[in-house]
Write a protein that holds these residues in place. Structure first.
Motif, PDB file in Angstrom:
ATOM      1  N   PRO A 131       0.784  -1.420  -0.026  1.00  0.00           N
ATOM      2  CA  PRO A 131       0.117   0.078  -0.054  1.00  0.00           C
ATOM      3  C   PRO A 131       0.921   1.241  -0.109  1.00  0.00           C
ATOM      4  O   PRO A 131       0.231   2.167  -0.108  1.00  0.00           O
ATOM      5  CB  PRO A 131      -0.746  -0.113   1.285  1.00  0.00           C
ATOM      6  CG  PRO A 131       0.295  -0.585   2.157  1.00  0.00           C
ATOM      7  CD  PRO A 131       0.802  -1.989   1.344  1.00  0.00           C
ATOM      8  N   ARG A 132       2.016   1.134   0.188  1.00  0.00           N
ATOM      9  CA  ARG A 132       3.038   2.337   0.149  1.00  0.00           C
ATOM     10  C   ARG A 132       4.053   2.285  -0.947  1.00  0.00           C
ATOM     11  O   ARG A 132       5.148   1.810  -0.597  1.00  0.00           O
ATOM     12  CB  ARG A 132       3.540   2.441   1.692  1.00  0.00           C
ATOM     13  CG  ARG A 132       2.620   2.652   2.742  1.00  0.00           C
ATOM     14  CD  ARG A 132       2.985   2.798   4.034  1.00  0.00           C
ATOM     15  NE  ARG A 132       3.792   4.378   4.179  1.00  0.00           N
ATOM     16  CZ  ARG A 132       4.088   4.943   5.161  1.00  0.00           C
ATOM     17  NH1 ARG A 132       4.409   4.308   6.355  1.00  0.00           N
ATOM     18  NH2 ARG A 132       4.731   6.201   5.359  1.00  0.00           N
ATOM     19  N   PHE A 133       3.824   2.833  -2.129  1.00  0.00           N
ATOM     20  CA  PHE A 133       4.629   2.778  -3.126  1.00  0.00           C
ATOM     21  C   PHE A 133       5.824   3.392  -3.053  1.00  0.00           C
ATOM     22  O   PHE A 133       5.833   4.580  -2.609  1.00  0.00           O
ATOM     23  CB  PHE A 133       3.797   3.203  -4.371  1.00  0.00           C
ATOM     24  CG  PHE A 133       2.602   2.421  -4.636  1.00  0.00           C
ATOM     25  CD1 PHE A 133       2.744   1.158  -5.270  1.00  0.00           C
ATOM     26  CD2 PHE A 133       1.309   2.673  -4.434  1.00  0.00           C
ATOM     27  CE1 PHE A 133       1.524   0.404  -5.857  1.00  0.00           C
ATOM     28  CE2 PHE A 133       0.258   1.775  -4.722  1.00  0.00           C
ATOM     29  CZ  PHE A 133       0.333   0.729  -5.603  1.00  0.00           C
ATOM     30  N   ASN A 134       6.748   2.715  -3.491  1.00  0.00           N
ATOM     31  CA  ASN A 134       8.268   3.357  -3.765  1.00  0.00           C
ATOM     32  C   ASN A 134       8.961   2.947  -4.712  1.00  0.00           C
ATOM     33  O   ASN A 134       9.456   1.728  -4.644  1.00  0.00           O
ATOM     34  CB  ASN A 134       9.194   3.258  -2.330  1.00  0.00           C
ATOM     35  CG  ASN A 134      10.383   4.030  -2.542  1.00  0.00           C
ATOM     36  OD1 ASN A 134      10.497   5.119  -3.343  1.00  0.00           O
ATOM     37  ND2 ASN A 134      11.307   3.594  -1.812  1.00  0.00           N
ATOM     38  N   ALA A 135       9.116   3.525  -5.822  1.00  0.00           N
ATOM     39  CA  ALA A 135       9.755   2.761  -7.082  1.00  0.00           C
ATOM     40  C   ALA A 135      11.024   3.428  -7.373  1.00  0.00           C
ATOM     41  O   ALA A 135      11.389   4.411  -6.873  1.00  0.00           O
ATOM     42  CB  ALA A 135       8.943   3.255  -8.345  1.00  0.00           C
ATOM     43  N   GLY A 212      -3.526   7.387   4.896  1.00  0.00           N
ATOM     44  CA  GLY A 212      -2.970   7.782   6.181  1.00  0.00           C
ATOM     45  C   GLY A 212      -2.038   6.542   6.256  1.00  0.00           C
ATOM     46  O   GLY A 212      -1.649   5.651   5.479  1.00  0.00           O
ATOM     47  N   ILE A 213      -1.257   6.764   7.490  1.00  0.00           N
ATOM     48  CA  ILE A 213      -0.139   5.647   7.548  1.00  0.00           C
ATOM     49  C   ILE A 213      -0.756   4.325   8.101  1.00  0.00           C
ATOM     50  O   ILE A 213      -0.381   3.265   7.785  1.00  0.00           O
ATOM     51  CB  ILE A 213       0.947   6.225   8.929  1.00  0.00           C
ATOM     52  CG1 ILE A 213       1.522   7.545   8.244  1.00  0.00           C
ATOM     53  CG2 ILE A 213       2.025   5.197   8.791  1.00  0.00           C
ATOM     54  CD1 ILE A 213       2.356   8.104   8.905  1.00  0.00           C
ATOM     55  N   GLU A 214      -1.504   4.437   9.345  1.00  0.00           N
ATOM     56  CA  GLU A 214      -1.896   3.330   9.973  1.00  0.00           C
ATOM     57  C   GLU A 214      -3.107   2.916   9.387  1.00  0.00           C
ATOM     58  O   GLU A 214      -3.356   1.581   9.084  1.00  0.00           O
ATOM     59  CB  GLU A 214      -2.556   3.490  11.342  1.00  0.00           C
ATOM     60  CG  GLU A 214      -1.318   4.188  12.129  1.00  0.00           C
ATOM     61  CD  GLU A 214      -0.191   2.917  12.546  1.00  0.00           C
ATOM     62  OE1 GLU A 214      -0.348   1.841  12.395  1.00  0.00           O
ATOM     63  OE2 GLU A 214       1.042   3.485  12.546  1.00  0.00           O
ATOM     64  N   ASP A 215      -4.205   3.580   8.959  1.00  0.00           N
ATOM     65  CA  ASP A 215      -5.140   3.308   7.980  1.00  0.00           C
ATOM     66  C   ASP A 215      -5.304   4.083   6.893  1.00  0.00           C
ATOM     67  O   ASP A 215      -5.362   5.245   6.788  1.00  0.00           O
ATOM     68  CB  ASP A 215      -6.483   3.690   8.857  1.00  0.00           C
ATOM     69  CG  ASP A 215      -7.873   3.071   8.344  1.00  0.00           C
ATOM     70  OD1 ASP A 215      -7.913   2.715   7.106  1.00  0.00           O
ATOM     71  OD2 ASP A 215      -9.008   2.906   9.011  1.00  0.00           O
ATOM     72  N   LEU A 216      -5.019   3.367   5.679  1.00  0.00           N
ATOM     73  CA  LEU A 216      -5.170   4.001   4.253  1.00  0.00           C
ATOM     74  C   LEU A 216      -6.257   4.826   4.102  1.00  0.00           C
ATOM     75  O   LEU A 216      -6.139   5.624   3.226  1.00  0.00           O
ATOM     76  CB  LEU A 216      -4.900   2.646   3.258  1.00  0.00           C
ATOM     77  CG  LEU A 216      -3.789   1.908   3.251  1.00  0.00           C
ATOM     78  CD1 LEU A 216      -3.890   0.914   2.331  1.00  0.00           C
ATOM     79  CD2 LEU A 216      -2.366   2.900   3.033  1.00  0.00           C
ATOM     80  N   PHE A 217      -7.418   4.311   4.529  1.00  0.00           N
ATOM     81  CA  PHE A 217      -8.680   5.066   4.298  1.00  0.00           C
ATOM     82  C   PHE A 217      -9.213   6.178   5.044  1.00  0.00           C
ATOM     83  O   PHE A 217     -10.025   6.833   5.091  1.00  0.00           O
ATOM     84  CB  PHE A 217      -9.912   3.899   4.366  1.00  0.00           C
ATOM     85  CG  PHE A 217      -9.688   2.817   3.457  1.00  0.00           C
ATOM     86  CD1 PHE A 217     -10.012   3.094   1.977  1.00  0.00           C
ATOM     87  CD2 PHE A 217      -9.216   1.404   3.902  1.00  0.00           C
ATOM     88  CE1 PHE A 217      -9.715   1.980   1.233  1.00  0.00           C
ATOM     89  CE2 PHE A 217      -9.098   0.647   2.860  1.00  0.00           C
ATOM     90  CZ  PHE A 217      -9.102   0.751   1.820  1.00  0.00           C
TER      91      PHE A 217
END
Length: 412
Positions: A131-135, A212-217
């Motif tokens: 859920p936390r993209f880093n390319a 959000g960090i803990e809750d994406l929504f």
């Protein structure tokens, strides 16, 4: 006197002979003498920057006579970079060029190509997908090499690598030779203006929020480095861009509801307001599926184009991975814009939509994602023989489904 008559007679005879020879040549060649004397064009290999420079030079020469200048812009959807893409590319020293192999020639043909970079690039952190993209930065190099000029960076994943990631992403984008808009380092402008062929185009980008960090929504608190969708600020930015000489205003809003194929009322209302305020093109994204477009004319006489969502441009989302075939269907828009150099008037001369299929294949290194312009792989297409029948069936479905969705607002 006799000498002058002889000279005149001789000159007259030469003119007649030249005329006869020219007329005879035109009968044989099918060309007029003037056409026959013109040199044939020579083809040479040039880089994209040289092509654009040459195109600009040619257009400027023509514009001196025609007093009209033109540009072509292509607008695309979301660049995603899932962990599967990263693992596959890692095996080839992070070579992402396969994703663009069938589409880069079309991208490079435009004067400006722009898409949404829905990931971050922070070499100080582990590369990751959802859920936390880093390319890796090589992804941006592939994007630039494919022919893109601008990436938008205001989206719900802008803070996936935190505030540090905003700065490292901007550094990587600039190192790749790309322009960017949507996030910025402190003190920088909220929009950019690019000048091509004597036309100034402003590009603006905004997001509804960041995950959000803990809750994406749960949308996290806003930060100064990200452009958010606030109507007063958007209206102010459009006005400011025009005051700084923008002939056209292009806005990329990150909005809407994921996996919804029709625009919700909030998108429609805001899209109309943007045209009211002076935008010419509104190119929405975030739903990861295609939504319809609309040609809108406001009460104040402003006219503009709204694409409510373009879908995924590069992604591993498809029927097999997320059980939703719409996520592998996308669209690119090509706009021909012009400006009258005599009076400064502008117009959107032509709009073309191109359905896309985001297809997945397998090679020695894993799953590989490529984007296909549908018409190139269907009957009569230049890449017809490059796919098998199963792929062609999916491409045909992408073409049919996308066209149906794109025009769905026309009957309303």
């Amino acid at each position: 006197m006799k000498g002058k008559k002889t000279t005149v007679a001789l000159a007259f005879l030469i003119v007649i002979l030249v005329g006869v020879i020219g007329f005879r040549y035109s009968e044989i060649s099918g060309k007029s003498p003037i056409q026959a004397s013109q040199k044939s064009s020579q083809v040479k290999n040039v880089t994209k920057s040289e092509e654009k420079s040459n195109k600009k030079s040619d257009n400027e020469k023509e514009n001196k006579n025609l007093k009209k200048t033109e540009i072509t812009i292509t607008c695309w959807g979301d660049y995603m970079n899932h962990i599967t893409q990263i693992r596959q590319a890692k095996a080839t020293n992070y070579d992402f060029t396969d994703s663009f192999k069938y589409i880069s020639d079309f991208i490079s043909d435009s004067d400006i190509a722009i898409a949404n970079y829905e990931t971050t690039t922070d070499p100080n952190k582990a590369y990751a997908g959802h859920p936390r993209f880093n390319a890796p930065p090589e992804y941006l190099k592939a994007i630039a090499d494919a022919g893109f000029d601008i990436v938008t960076t205001a989206n719900n994943h802008s803070l996936d690598s935190e505030l540090e990631g905003i700065e490292t992403t901007i550094d990587a984008i600039e190192d790749a030779g790309l322009d960017h808009v949507g996030t910025r380092k402190s003190g920088n402008k909220r929009y950019i203006i690019k000048k091509v062929n004597d036309i100034n185009i402003a590009f603006l980008s905004y997001t509804f929020g960041c995950n959000g960090i803990e809750d994406l929504f749960v949308v996290r608190d806003e930060v100064d480095q990200v452009n958010y969708i606030h109507e007063d600020l958007i209206k102010k930015d459009i006005k400011d861009a025009k005051a700084h000489g923008a002939d056209f205003v292009v806005i990329y809003p990150h909005w809407g509801i994921e996996l919804r194929s029709d625009a919700d009322q909030s998108q429609i209302d805001l899209g109309h307001k943007m045209i009211d305020w002076g935008a010419d093109l509104v190119i929405g994204n975030h739903p990861h599926v295609v939504e319809p477009y609309e040609l809108y004319e406001s009460e104040n006489g402003n006219k503009g184009f709204i694409a409510y969502a373009c879908g995924n441009f590069i992604s591993i989302q498809n029927l097999e991975t997320v059980n939703d075939i719409r996520t592998e269907q996308s669209v690119a828009y090509e706009f021909k814009l012009s400006k009258n150099l005599s009076d400064g008037s502008t117009s959107i001369d032509q709009i073309d939509e191109y359905p896309l299929w985001v297809g997945m294949t397998y090679n020695d290194y894993g799953r590989s994602v490529s984007t296909y312009r549908c018409e190139d792989f269907l009957e009569g297409g230049k890449y017809y023989d490059k796919v098998d029948e199963n792929q062609r069936n999916r491409i045909q479905q992408a073409y049919d489904d996308t066209n149906k969705i794109l025009h769905s607002m026309e009957a309303e």
